[in-house]
Design an enzyme around this catalytic site. Structure first.
Site, mmCIF file in Angstrom:
data_model
loop_
_atom_site.group_PDB
_atom_site.id
_atom_site.type_symbol
_atom_site.label_atom_id
_atom_site.label_comp_id
_atom_site.label_asym_id
_atom_site.label_seq_id
_atom_site.Cartn_x
_atom_site.Cartn_y
_atom_site.Cartn_z
ATOM 1 N N VAL A 80 -11.496 -3.736 1.825
ATOM 2 C CA VAL A 80 -12.379 -4.117 2.930
ATOM 3 C C VAL A 80 -12.914 -2.838 3.545
ATOM 4 O O VAL A 80 -12.172 -1.864 3.721
ATOM 5 C CB VAL A 80 -11.618 -4.947 3.987
ATOM 6 N N GLU A 112 -0.264 -4.283 -7.866
ATOM 7 C CA GLU A 112 0.475 -3.091 -7.472
ATOM 8 C C GLU A 112 -0.035 -2.645 -6.118
ATOM 9 O O GLU A 112 -1.223 -2.781 -5.817
ATOM 10 C CB GLU A 112 0.279 -1.938 -8.466
ATOM 11 N N ASN A 117 2.041 1.966 1.570
ATOM 12 C CA ASN A 117 1.047 1.106 2.222
ATOM 13 C C ASN A 117 1.725 -0.120 2.844
ATOM 14 O O ASN A 117 1.695 -1.222 2.304
ATOM 15 C CB ASN A 117 -0.038 0.687 1.233
ATOM 16 N N TYR A 124 0.753 -9.059 1.825
ATOM 17 C CA TYR A 124 1.177 -9.740 0.608
ATOM 18 C C TYR A 124 2.427 -10.588 0.853
ATOM 19 O O TYR A 124 2.500 -11.729 0.399
ATOM 20 C CB TYR A 124 1.398 -8.736 -0.527
#
Length: 167
Positions: A80, A112, A117, A124
């Site tokens: 994004v 992955e 991060n 997720y």
């Protein structure tokens, strides 16, 4: 998928085209220390990966690239624009990929994510993904290489990775 699909936030999804690559590359280069090149995106388009752009009016807000083969999907890139982050766009893009991959016959989606991060990992996890592995030294980093965490989520009738593996 020729017609734009309506999504939240008044934006649309459509197939990525060669003429989109200037905007896509601006987002990619603003987002990553080691961005994909124009050639990588061209190759993804050429080999038939599912490359999508998410637009409002004529502005590309983000994009995704995923592949599907033998019942498995692999999310290769979801990004994004920095100017549009923290507004739910990443979640909307991910949900679109999950739906599209399921419609394309995938029973599981893998991806992955950089071990560092935490924001993406939280997204997720909140969307039902589980960490299923680690790829050591997967990503280039400022000082050497960084590990990738492998995440997976089942799609369709199988609600867990165990059910999918035994299907």
């Amino acid at each position: 998928m020729n017609e734009p699909v309506p999504l939240p936030f008044s934006f649309q999804v459509r197939a990525m085209r060669e003429q989109d690559l200037d905007q896509v590359l601006r987002i990619e280069e603003a987002s990553y220390q080691h961005p994909w090149s124009r050639g990588i995106f061209r190759d993804c388009l050429r080999v038939g990966y599912h490359c999508r752009v998410y637009i409002r009016e004529e502005e590309i807000l983000g994009y995704t690239v995923h592949s599907v083969a033998v019942g498995e999907a692999h999310l290769l890139n979801l990004c994004v624009s920095p100017a549009h982050r923290s507004r739910g766009h990443g979640r909307a893009l991910l949900r679109h990929v999950l739906q599209e991959a399921g419609e394309q016959g995938a029973r599981v989606l893998f991806l992955e994510v950089r071990a560092s991060n935490r924001v993406a990992q939280a997204l997720y996890h909140s969307e039902g993904f589980n960490e299923v592995g680690r790829r050591f030294d997967y990503y280039p980093a400022g000082q050497g290489r960084e590990d990738a965490l492998v995440f997976a989520r089942t799609l369709g009738e199988h609600s867990t990775m165990e059910e999918w593996a035994n299907a």
